[in-house]
Design a protein around this motif. Structure first.
Motif, PDB file in Angstrom:
ATOM      1  N   THR B  53      18.372 -12.523 -24.729  1.00 58.16           N
ATOM      2  CA  THR B  53      18.061 -13.035 -23.390  1.00 58.16           C
ATOM      3  C   THR B  53      16.565 -12.903 -23.117  1.00 58.16           C
ATOM      4  OG1 THR B  53      20.276 -12.437 -22.656  1.00 58.16           O
ATOM      5  CG2 THR B  53      18.636 -12.811 -20.932  1.00 58.16           C
ATOM      6  N   LYS B  54      16.002 -11.797 -23.591  1.00 60.86           N
ATOM      7  CA  LYS B  54      14.554 -11.632 -23.448  1.00 60.86           C
ATOM      8  C   LYS B  54      13.825 -12.717 -24.242  1.00 60.86           C
ATOM      9  CE  LYS B  54      11.030  -8.083 -23.400  1.00 60.86           C
ATOM     10  NZ  LYS B  54      10.669  -6.697 -23.754  1.00 60.86           N
ATOM     11  N   GLY B  58      13.313 -15.274 -21.458  1.00 59.45           N
ATOM     12  CA  GLY B  58      12.102 -14.613 -20.973  1.00 59.45           C
ATOM     13  C   GLY B  58      12.337 -13.595 -19.877  1.00 59.45           C
ATOM     14  N   VAL B  59      13.574 -13.070 -19.803  1.00 64.26           N
ATOM     15  CA  VAL B  59      13.801 -12.012 -18.812  1.00 64.26           C
ATOM     16  C   VAL B  59      14.455 -10.792 -19.450  1.00 64.26           C
ATOM     17  CG1 VAL B  59      13.915 -13.421 -16.719  1.00 64.26           C
ATOM     18  CG2 VAL B  59      15.967 -13.101 -18.087  1.00 64.26           C
ATOM     19  N   ASP B  60      14.100  -9.641 -18.872  1.00 63.55           N
ATOM     20  CA  ASP B  60      14.531  -8.358 -19.393  1.00 63.55           C
ATOM     21  C   ASP B  60      15.638  -7.842 -18.475  1.00 63.55           C
ATOM     22  OD1 ASP B  60      14.440  -6.232 -21.062  1.00 63.55           O
ATOM     23  OD2 ASP B  60      12.266  -5.935 -20.852  1.00 63.55           O
ATOM     24  N   LEU B  61      16.881  -7.959 -18.890  1.00 63.00           N
ATOM     25  CA  LEU B  61      17.977  -7.560 -18.012  1.00 63.00           C
ATOM     26  C   LEU B  61      18.651  -6.313 -18.549  1.00 63.00           C
ATOM     27  CD1 LEU B  61      19.700 -11.028 -17.422  1.00 63.00           C
ATOM     28  CD2 LEU B  61      18.156  -9.821 -15.871  1.00 63.00           C
ATOM     29  N   THR B  62      18.699  -5.250 -17.713  1.00 70.01           N
ATOM     30  CA  THR B  62      19.451  -4.078 -18.127  1.00 70.01           C
ATOM     31  C   THR B  62      20.934  -4.395 -17.964  1.00 70.01           C
ATOM     32  OG1 THR B  62      17.670  -2.896 -17.027  1.00 70.01           O
ATOM     33  CG2 THR B  62      19.475  -1.561 -17.912  1.00 70.01           C
ATOM     34  N   ASP B  63      21.254  -4.880 -16.748  1.00 75.15           N
ATOM     35  CA  ASP B  63      22.650  -5.213 -16.461  1.00 75.15           C
ATOM     36  C   ASP B  63      22.753  -6.727 -16.383  1.00 75.15           C
ATOM     37  OD1 ASP B  63      25.230  -5.283 -15.729  1.00 75.15           O
ATOM     38  OD2 ASP B  63      24.994  -4.213 -13.834  1.00 75.15           O
ATOM     39  N   MET B 148      42.553 -21.519 -12.944  1.00 74.39           N
ATOM     40  CA  MET B 148      43.198 -20.790 -11.850  1.00 74.39           C
ATOM     41  C   MET B 148      44.595 -21.359 -11.584  1.00 74.39           C
ATOM     42  SD  MET B 148      41.098 -18.510 -11.259  1.00 74.39           S
ATOM     43  CE  MET B 148      39.408 -17.978 -11.045  1.00 74.39           C
ATOM     44  N   VAL B 149      44.712 -22.692 -11.582  1.00 77.95           N
ATOM     45  CA  VAL B 149      46.015 -23.322 -11.366  1.00 77.95           C
ATOM     46  C   VAL B 149      46.974 -22.932 -12.513  1.00 77.95           C
ATOM     47  CG1 VAL B 149      47.257 -25.531 -11.204  1.00 77.95           C
ATOM     48  CG2 VAL B 149      45.072 -25.241 -10.005  1.00 77.95           C
ATOM     49  N   ALA B 150      46.428 -22.823 -13.721  1.00 70.28           N
ATOM     50  CA  ALA B 150      47.248 -22.431 -14.881  1.00 70.28           C
ATOM     51  C   ALA B 150      47.737 -20.990 -14.752  1.00 70.28           C
ATOM     52  CB  ALA B 150      46.456 -22.602 -16.174  1.00 70.28           C
ATOM     53  N   GLY B 151      47.047 -20.214 -13.921  1.00 68.16           N
ATOM     54  CA  GLY B 151      47.413 -18.808 -13.744  1.00 68.16           C
ATOM     55  C   GLY B 151      46.762 -17.870 -14.741  1.00 68.16           C
ATOM     56  N   CYS B 152      45.665 -18.288 -15.363  1.00 71.92           N
ATOM     57  CA  CYS B 152      44.958 -17.393 -16.298  1.00 71.92           C
ATOM     58  C   CYS B 152      44.614 -16.091 -15.565  1.00 71.92           C
ATOM     59  CB  CYS B 152      43.669 -18.036 -16.810  1.00 71.92           C
ATOM     60  SG  CYS B 152      43.972 -19.472 -17.825  1.00 71.92           S
ATOM     61  N   PRO B 153      45.062 -14.956 -16.082  1.00 71.63           N
ATOM     62  CA  PRO B 153      44.805 -13.715 -15.359  1.00 71.63           C
ATOM     63  C   PRO B 153      43.371 -13.222 -15.466  1.00 71.63           C
ATOM     64  CG  PRO B 153      46.081 -13.299 -17.340  1.00 71.63           C
ATOM     65  CD  PRO B 153      45.932 -14.783 -17.246  1.00 71.63           C
ATOM     66  N   SER B 154      42.585 -13.802 -16.375  1.00 74.43           N
ATOM     67  CA  SER B 154      41.236 -13.277 -16.584  1.00 74.43           C
ATOM     68  C   SER B 154      40.314 -14.432 -16.984  1.00 74.43           C
ATOM     69  CB  SER B 154      41.311 -12.194 -17.666  1.00 74.43           C
ATOM     70  OG  SER B 154      40.046 -11.744 -18.042  1.00 74.43           O
ATOM     71  N   VAL B 155      39.293 -14.668 -16.162  1.00 70.55           N
ATOM     72  CA  VAL B 155      38.350 -15.762 -16.406  1.00 70.55           C
ATOM     73  C   VAL B 155      36.927 -15.191 -16.348  1.00 70.55           C
ATOM     74  CG1 VAL B 155      37.478 -17.999 -15.575  1.00 70.55           C
ATOM     75  CG2 VAL B 155      39.905 -17.446 -15.323  1.00 70.55           C
ATOM     76  N   ALA B 156      36.173 -15.377 -17.413  1.00 71.50           N
ATOM     77  CA  ALA B 156      34.790 -14.894 -17.454  1.00 71.50           C
ATOM     78  C   ALA B 156      33.852 -16.085 -17.566  1.00 71.50           C
ATOM     79  CB  ALA B 156      34.591 -13.972 -18.652  1.00 71.50           C
ATOM     80  N   MET B 157      32.737 -16.028 -16.864  1.00 72.93           N
ATOM     81  CA  MET B 157      31.774 -17.125 -16.907  1.00 72.93           C
ATOM     82  C   MET B 157      30.457 -16.638 -17.508  1.00 72.93           C
ATOM     83  SD  MET B 157      30.426 -19.346 -13.668  1.00 72.93           S
ATOM     84  CE  MET B 157      32.045 -19.947 -13.268  1.00 72.93           C
ATOM     85  N   ALA B 158      29.817 -17.484 -18.290  1.00 74.27           N
ATOM     86  CA  ALA B 158      28.492 -17.170 -18.840  1.00 74.27           C
ATOM     87  C   ALA B 158      27.550 -18.301 -18.473  1.00 74.27           C
ATOM     88  CB  ALA B 158      28.561 -17.015 -20.355  1.00 74.27           C
ATOM     89  N   THR B 159      26.373 -17.941 -17.977  1.00 78.83           N
ATOM     90  CA  THR B 159      25.394 -18.940 -17.573  1.00 78.83           C
ATOM     91  C   THR B 159      23.999 -18.327 -17.685  1.00 78.83           C
ATOM     92  OG1 THR B 159      24.883 -20.559 -15.819  1.00 78.83           O
ATOM     93  CG2 THR B 159      25.541 -18.364 -15.085  1.00 78.83           C
ATOM     94  N   PRO B 160      23.022 -19.095 -18.106  1.00 77.77           N
ATOM     95  CA  PRO B 160      21.700 -18.497 -18.340  1.00 77.77           C
ATOM     96  C   PRO B 160      20.994 -18.097 -17.046  1.00 77.77           C
ATOM     97  CG  PRO B 160      21.637 -20.875 -18.724  1.00 77.77           C
ATOM     98  CD  PRO B 160      23.067 -20.516 -18.468  1.00 77.77           C
ATOM     99  N   PRO B 161      20.222 -17.005 -17.093  1.00 80.76           N
ATOM    100  CA  PRO B 161      19.421 -16.617 -15.937  1.00 80.76           C
ATOM    101  C   PRO B 161      18.142 -17.452 -15.890  1.00 80.76           C
ATOM    102  CG  PRO B 161      19.047 -15.077 -17.723  1.00 80.76           C
ATOM    103  CD  PRO B 161      20.043 -16.089 -18.227  1.00 80.76           C
TER     104      PRO B 161
END
Lengths: 429, 429
Positions: B53-54, B58-63, B148-161
């Motif tokens: 990510t750095k 070009g960003v320094d993310l701890t979290d 969500m309509v499918a009822g997936c119990p866990s959805v994670a999203m990834a997107t650049p900062p």
């Protein structure tokens, strides 16, 4: 068979994956060879097909399409008894897969807004059928009957010729029973290339299904995008959850029936009863020696068979869900009651008489199933693999006027001013 | 815009493909870079994510997980008007996609043979959302609401900062409206790697959906098999079938709304009326100059816009079916009557008020659609992409006795004696 005593707190997904992993990395060399074959077919058409068939199958074929008389001969050769079994299997597969047919629909959702889905069969599909030792007529039925139920107007099959330039009669008889008439004696990566790109005499298809060796798998991976593909099938696996109420002899026989497929096939026994598990293991060793494919089974069992010893049923099915097996046998008393615990499995076989090979041949559900843990995100092959749909949208003028400004706001928030403009020109007029 | 006068006998599939082809070969170099990134994530986990990510953002993310307060801030920042539009869009998407939900079923097919299908949501899915200029909140809704309509119990999203280490507030607001809470500021191939393999702090997912740049597309291609993927999306395209009864100004605006997406976007006008076509072309040139994304539109139109002049409606739709466009507008009088002529299209927009951008944002059907001719074999993204099923099979003892010999005959025909043996041991006892 390796024993794993599952700890009180269970195993993590990553741990189970590491224990059961058989993923073989596809080599760069293979990719290069297969790319070259595909390029040769794309460029050279029929001539390239002939040259590659001579090179890889050792036969010189002027005409690589199977003739009607070859099909008739094969039907005679297999005999009436086997033909009757093929027909009964086909009928059962058809009956089950008819339940998967979806109808186009259309509905008014809001005033003046009509939305729907239009389902149509893929207009031309290709089915690959392996030759040699893995020439399975059951797979011909499983891969073509759903296409027929879907109503695909055009189905082409590719399968390698033997040294004599002929196709295994069992394969041709199964194709006959399924109603497939367009069959080419072209195997390997060149078979996949022929279906994907077409040649002077062969129309290209839109989707290719069916298993094959490493060349075929790589070729399917490489043509994916140009055409659709079903899946990249890995070696087979079975997982059996059973306790002391089951017959160790029967369970051992079921496990061995998967092991005989492939030295890389995997069998998993999951049980809360160690004595029972040891009895199954003993039976496997005994039965294996009496069966014809001993070397394959021995290699599979030595490398990949695992027995998981669990504290209770919940823990057993937690392991099952993390393996996400292709085939799952539940041989516990009242097996149906465990269904709510099962999240990931290709096909589930309930009870002591539902031995997995019944599903391979005669039950009706598809035997082309997600392997190597892919049951966590994919399904058995089915009619839906041969159908695609379009959404259909229709707005009245009033419905347009109601939504126009909101579409403009949304489009502008995304910086897409030409999208907003398509609304504005209609608003103005 | 290039004009193609379709000959009396029409054009072949191969000819249409050659005329409309925008396939860009993915380079070997790209594959190598992306493989290296994926390997780094697989090995290095969270530390690798931070380093990449750095390097790339070009960003320094701890979290790198988006906090609740960041989501709250974004919701405030977008303002109540846009939030209301997002909510209305979400409601419409949800209503349409509910029609796609399938129920598990079970049925007695023959005496003592119970067969069925058990549908379950994929237990954990990942959604990739591009950043920068292509950061579309509409895509967040289209890719997550079906999960969500499918009822997936866990959805994670990834997107650049962004350079400031933050995520575009429109994206976060859309995720909030959709109900997605687990969001990571990780973009590119490393985002796909994080979702596919997991890290110390991020659980792996079973399937990844969503569009992205060439790095993301290649990464999805490479992790396919380890996880499921939706599709490899190509540049957008729209095809409009219209005659002199349509308004050239409106059609031009609709065509430009696709052209503004990407210099590689393609627009196709298919018409039996040359004067009308020329009027559309003139309007496109005029409107383009007045719109903000002129350079992109100009490049797309100059390179990829085509007008097909056909003799009649049948020929128009024959060309449509060979293009298999992502979006199809039918702007002819009584447009519904042409549906039976349409075999291949992602989404079909009927009538002059159903301008394609309505479907991008507010109508309800999914805007994630098959591109580059893949509508010939695939469908819009939907609930079925977030669901998989197991077949369930159960044979009674009597049903087993009836079928056992036939299974044995079939298995022996395939040389699979251990399969036959699993029947025999039950027959004997």
């Amino acid at each position: 068979m390796e024993w794993i005593e599952v700890p009180e707190k269970g195993l993590t997904l990553r741990e189970v994956r590491t224990m059961t992993n058989r993923n073989v990395n596809l080599s760069d060399d293979l990719e290069k060879s297969v790319s070259a074959i595909l390029a040769q077919v794309k460029e050279g058409g029929d001539e390239a097909i002939r040259a590659l068939t001579k090179k890889f199958d050792g036969v010189d074929l002027t005409d690589f399409r199977v003739s009607e008389s070859e099909i008739e001969e094969a039907v005679k050769a297999v005999g009436p008894e086997f033909l009757a079994v093929l027909k009964e299997a086909k009928g059962n597969i058809e009956a089950f897969h008819r339940e998967q047919v979806r109808k186009s629909w259309s509905k008014t959702f809001r005033d003046g807004v009509e939305l729907g889905e239009r389902f149509l069969p893929i207009q031309r599909v290709g089915v690959y059928v392996p030759g040699g030792r893995a020439a399975y007529p059951s797979t011909v039925l499983m891969d073509t009957v759903p296409a027929m139920v879907a109503g695909c107007p055009s189905v082409a099959m590719a399968t390698p010729p033997g040294k004599d330039g002929k196709v295994n009669p069992n394969i041709l008889a199964a194709a006959y029973v399924a109603g497939v008439k367009e069959i080419y004696k072209v195997g390997g990566a060149q078979g996949i290339g022929m279906l994907a790109y077409g040649t002077e005499t062969v129309e290209p298809v839109f989707k290719i299904v069916g298993p094959g060796n490493a060349f075929v798998a790589m070729a399917k991976r490489l043509v994916f995008g140009t055409v659709g593909i079903d899946m990249i099938a890995g070696p087979s696996e079975v997982c059996c959850v059973a306790d002391g109420s089951a017959n160790p002899k029967w369970i051992a026989a079921d496990l061995l029936s998967q092991a005989e497929h492939d030295p890389r096939a995997a069998v998993f026994l999951i049980t809360p009863d160690k004595d029972f598990g040891l009895a199954v293991q003993k039976e496997m060793e005994k039965q294996m020696k009496e069966l014809s494919r001993y070397e394959i089974m021995k290699s599979s069992v030595d490398q990949y068979a695992k027995a998981f010893l669990c504290k209770d049923a919940e823990q057993c099915f937690d392991i099952v869900n993390k393996i996400a097996p292709e085939h799952l046998e539940v041989e516990l008393p009242d097996p149906k009651k465990y269904l709510p615990l099962i999240y990931n499995a290709g096909a589930i076989f309930l009870g002591k008489y539902t031995s997995e090979p019944i599903g391979d041949y005669m039950a009706g559900p598809n035997h082309t199933l997600p392997t190597s843990g892919t049951a966590a995100f994919s399904s058995p092959l089915g009619v839906y693999d041969f159908v695609k749909h379009s959404s259909v949208e229709c707005y009245s003028e009033e419905a347009f006027r109601k939504i126009s400004k909101k579409v403009q706001l949304f489009a502008k928030a995304e910086g897409l001013t030409a999208h907003a403009h398509a609304m504005e020109v209609r608003d103005e007029d």
